[in-house]
Write a protein that holds these residues in place. Structure first.
Motif, mmCIF file in Angstrom:
data_model
loop_
_atom_site.group_PDB
_atom_site.id
_atom_site.type_symbol
_atom_site.label_atom_id
_atom_site.label_comp_id
_atom_site.label_asym_id
_atom_site.label_seq_id
_atom_site.Cartn_x
_atom_site.Cartn_y
_atom_site.Cartn_z
ATOM 1 N N VAL A 28 0.833 -1.208 0.000
ATOM 2 C CA VAL A 28 0.000 0.000 0.000
ATOM 3 C C VAL A 28 0.867 1.256 0.000
ATOM 4 O O VAL A 28 0.588 2.226 -0.724
ATOM 5 C CB VAL A 28 -0.950 -0.003 1.212
ATOM 6 N N PHE A 29 1.947 1.225 0.780
ATOM 7 C CA PHE A 29 2.843 2.383 0.858
ATOM 8 C C PHE A 29 3.422 2.717 -0.512
ATOM 9 O O PHE A 29 3.381 3.870 -0.961
ATOM 10 C CB PHE A 29 3.957 2.100 1.860
ATOM 11 N N PHE A 30 3.964 1.704 -1.200
ATOM 12 C CA PHE A 30 4.573 1.959 -2.498
ATOM 13 C C PHE A 30 3.520 2.291 -3.561
ATOM 14 O O PHE A 30 3.785 3.085 -4.479
ATOM 15 C CB PHE A 30 5.422 0.767 -2.938
ATOM 16 N N ALA A 31 2.333 1.708 -3.448
ATOM 17 C CA ALA A 31 1.266 2.053 -4.386
ATOM 18 C C ALA A 31 0.860 3.517 -4.240
ATOM 19 O O ALA A 31 0.618 4.212 -5.240
ATOM 20 C CB ALA A 31 0.060 1.137 -4.162
ATOM 21 N N ILE A 32 0.803 3.991 -3.008
ATOM 22 C CA ILE A 32 0.494 5.398 -2.765
ATOM 23 C C ILE A 32 1.560 6.296 -3.369
ATOM 24 O O ILE A 32 1.258 7.332 -3.995
ATOM 25 C CB ILE A 32 0.346 5.665 -1.250
ATOM 26 N N LEU A 33 2.833 5.895 -3.192
ATOM 27 C CA LEU A 33 3.940 6.685 -3.751
ATOM 28 C C LEU A 33 3.836 6.789 -5.269
ATOM 29 O O LEU A 33 4.245 7.792 -5.858
ATOM 30 C CB LEU A 33 5.282 6.058 -3.375
ATOM 31 N N LEU A 34 3.282 5.753 -5.904
ATOM 32 C CA LEU A 34 3.153 5.754 -7.364
ATOM 33 C C LEU A 34 1.913 6.504 -7.836
ATOM 34 O O LEU A 34 1.989 7.396 -8.694
ATOM 35 C CB LEU A 34 3.096 4.314 -7.876
ATOM 36 N N PHE A 35 0.767 6.155 -7.281
ATOM 37 C CA PHE A 35 -0.492 6.584 -7.883
ATOM 38 C C PHE A 35 -0.973 7.959 -7.415
ATOM 39 O O PHE A 35 -1.714 8.616 -8.152
ATOM 40 C CB PHE A 35 -1.563 5.518 -7.659
ATOM 41 N N VAL A 36 -0.573 8.384 -6.233
ATOM 42 C CA VAL A 36 -0.957 9.747 -5.817
ATOM 43 C C VAL A 36 -0.270 10.779 -6.707
ATOM 44 O O VAL A 36 -0.939 11.687 -7.224
ATOM 45 C CB VAL A 36 -0.641 9.973 -4.324
ATOM 46 N N PRO A 37 1.049 10.699 -6.929
ATOM 47 C CA PRO A 37 1.659 11.657 -7.866
ATOM 48 C C PRO A 37 1.120 11.514 -9.292
ATOM 49 O O PRO A 37 1.009 12.505 -10.021
ATOM 50 C CB PRO A 37 3.151 11.299 -7.809
ATOM 51 N N VAL A 50 3.308 -3.058 -9.235
ATOM 52 C CA VAL A 50 2.782 -3.441 -7.922
ATOM 53 C C VAL A 50 2.601 -4.954 -7.846
ATOM 54 O O VAL A 50 2.922 -5.593 -6.828
ATOM 55 C CB VAL A 50 1.451 -2.721 -7.636
ATOM 56 N N GLY A 51 2.107 -5.566 -8.922
ATOM 57 C CA GLY A 51 1.949 -7.009 -8.945
ATOM 58 C C GLY A 51 3.274 -7.739 -8.820
ATOM 59 O O GLY A 51 3.390 -8.717 -8.063
ATOM 60 N N LEU A 52 4.282 -7.268 -9.553
ATOM 61 C CA LEU A 52 5.615 -7.870 -9.459
ATOM 62 C C LEU A 52 6.168 -7.728 -8.041
ATOM 63 O O LEU A 52 6.808 -8.645 -7.516
ATOM 64 C CB LEU A 52 6.568 -7.200 -10.454
ATOM 65 N N PHE A 53 5.916 -6.588 -7.434
ATOM 66 C CA PHE A 53 6.387 -6.315 -6.076
ATOM 67 C C PHE A 53 5.773 -7.308 -5.091
ATOM 68 O O PHE A 53 6.476 -7.878 -4.251
ATOM 69 C CB PHE A 53 6.006 -4.875 -5.706
ATOM 70 N N ILE A 54 4.477 -7.540 -5.226
ATOM 71 C CA ILE A 54 3.789 -8.477 -4.330
ATOM 72 C C ILE A 54 4.305 -9.902 -4.537
ATOM 73 O O ILE A 54 4.600 -10.623 -3.565
ATOM 74 C CB ILE A 54 2.269 -8.431 -4.567
ATOM 75 N N ILE A 55 4.419 -10.317 -5.786
ATOM 76 C CA ILE A 55 4.903 -11.673 -6.093
ATOM 77 C C ILE A 55 6.298 -11.875 -5.526
ATOM 78 O O ILE A 55 6.606 -12.921 -4.934
ATOM 79 C CB ILE A 55 4.890 -11.917 -7.613
ATOM 80 N N ASN A 56 7.149 -10.868 -5.687
ATOM 81 C CA ASN A 56 8.518 -10.970 -5.183
ATOM 82 C C ASN A 56 8.547 -11.113 -3.666
ATOM 83 O O ASN A 56 9.294 -11.939 -3.125
ATOM 84 C CB ASN A 56 9.318 -9.737 -5.608
ATOM 85 N N MET A 57 7.727 -10.347 -2.967
ATOM 86 C CA MET A 57 7.707 -10.431 -1.508
ATOM 87 C C MET A 57 7.208 -11.798 -1.042
ATOM 88 O O MET A 57 7.733 -12.357 -0.072
ATOM 89 C CB MET A 57 6.844 -9.310 -0.920
ATOM 90 N N ILE A 58 6.214 -12.325 -1.729
ATOM 91 C CA ILE A 58 5.677 -13.641 -1.343
ATOM 92 C C ILE A 58 6.716 -14.734 -1.568
ATOM 93 O O ILE A 58 6.939 -15.597 -0.707
ATOM 94 C CB ILE A 58 4.390 -13.944 -2.124
ATOM 95 N N ILE A 59 7.377 -14.711 -2.724
ATOM 96 C CA ILE A 59 8.416 -15.695 -3.016
ATOM 97 C C ILE A 59 9.546 -15.582 -2.001
ATOM 98 O O ILE A 59 10.065 -16.597 -1.499
ATOM 99 C CB ILE A 59 8.961 -15.515 -4.442
ATOM 100 N N ASN A 60 9.914 -14.357 -1.686
ATOM 101 C CA ASN A 60 10.980 -14.127 -0.710
ATOM 102 C C ASN A 60 10.612 -14.719 0.646
ATOM 103 O O ASN A 60 11.424 -15.397 1.288
ATOM 104 C CB ASN A 60 11.247 -12.619 -0.591
#
Length: 236
Positions: A28-37, A50-60
Motif C-alpha cells: 500500500v505504501f509503495f502504491a500510494i507513492l506511485l499513484f498519488v503523484p 505493484v503485482g511484481l512487487f507483491i509476487i517478489n515479496m511472497i516468493i521471498n
C-alpha cells in the motif's frame, strides 16, 4: 542451504498474520507513492509493477520460511548496536528511494520524457536477476539484518558460502539491480536520476560496512583475502 548446526541462537518465529500485514502495508505504501503523484489509476505499468512487487515479496517469504526462517524475525525487529553512521545513511537514503516512485508517477501524469516501453523487458530482467541474487544472499546468510551492526547477540560470524564465495556483498548487487529496474519497469526517464543516486548511496554503504566488518568481525579480514571483490568481480 544453510548449515543448521552452525546457525545462531534462534529467535521467536513471526506469525504468518504479522508477515501478511507487513506485506500489505508495504504494498500500500509503495502504491500510494506511485499513484498519488500520477493522479490517476489507469496506469497499466504502475499496476504491473505493484503485482511484481507483491509476487517478489511472497516468493521471498516462502524461501526464507523454508531455508532461513530466523532471518524473518531478525529483519522485523529493531536491534541494539546499529552503527550511528548507518542511521545517518538510512535517513539520507530513504528519500532517494521514495523519489524514484514519486518522480515516475509525476512523469506519467505529465507525459514528458518518458522512456519507451521497449525498456520494460530490460527492466524485468534486472528485476528478476536482482531479486534472485538478493533472495539467495538472504537465504544463506542468517545475519542479513536491515541495519549494520556486529550481531554478538546472535553469534555473528563470516558467511562464505553461496554467492558470498564470489562477492563480499552480493545482496547489495541484487538490491542495486532492483533499484535500477524500477525506472525501466515504469518507463520513466527522470526516475533514473534518483535511481542512479541510490546506487551510489548503496556503494557508499558497502564501503562503510566493509570497513566495519574488517575492524570488528573476527575472521572477516582473512575472508577478504579469499574473496577480493565487494560488488563487481575483477573490478571492485
Amino acid at each position: 542451504m544453510v548449515d543448521l548446526e552452525t546457525r545462531s541462537d534462534s529467535l521467536e518465529p513471526v506469525s504468518p498474520a504479522l508477515v501478511g500485514l507487513a506485506v500489505v502495508g508495504t504494498t500500500v505504501f509503495f502504491a500510494i507513492l506511485l499513484f498519488v503523484p500520477a493522479g490517476r489509476l489507469d496506469w497499466i505499468l504502475g499496476w504491473i509493477y505493484v503485482g511484481l512487487f507483491i509476487i517478489n515479496m511472497i516468493i521471498n517469504w516462502v524461501c526464507l520460511q523454508l531455508w532461513n526462517p530466523e532471518l524473518i524475525a531478525a529483519r522485523m525487529r529493531f536491534s541494539k548496536g546499529t552503527k550511528t553512521w548507518d542511521k545517518v545513511w538510512a535517513a539520507l537514503f530513504a528519500p532517494l528511494i521514495i523519489a524514484i516512485y514519486i518522480v515516475a508517477g509525476l512523469e506519467f501524469r505529465d507525459g514528458a520524457s518518458r522512456l519507451t516501453e521497449m525498456a520494460w523487458p530490460f527492466g524485468l530482467v534486472l528485476f528478476v536477476l536482482g531479486s534472485a541474487l538478493l533472495m539467495w544472499s538472504m537465504v544463506v546468510n542468517p545475519f542479513f539484518e536491515k541495519t549494520v551492526r556486529i550481531q554478538t547477540d546472535r553469534g555473528h560470524r563470516v558467511i562464505d558460502s553461496g554467492p558470498y564465495a564470489y562477492l563480499r556483498h552480493p545482496g547489495y548487487v541484487g538490491f542495486m539491480a532492483w533499484v535500477l529496474s524500477t525506472p525501466l519497469l515504469l518507463a520513466s526517464a527522470w526516475a533514473l536520476i534518483p535511481a542512479l543516486l541510490s546506487v551510489i548511496g548503496i556503494a557508499i554503504r558497502t564501503a562503510l560496512e566493509d570497513r566495519t566488518l574488517r575492524a570488528e568481525l573476527p575472521g572477516y579480514t582473512d575472508y577478504t583475502k579469499r574473496v577480493r571483490f565487494r560488488l563487481i568481480p575483477g573490478i571492485w
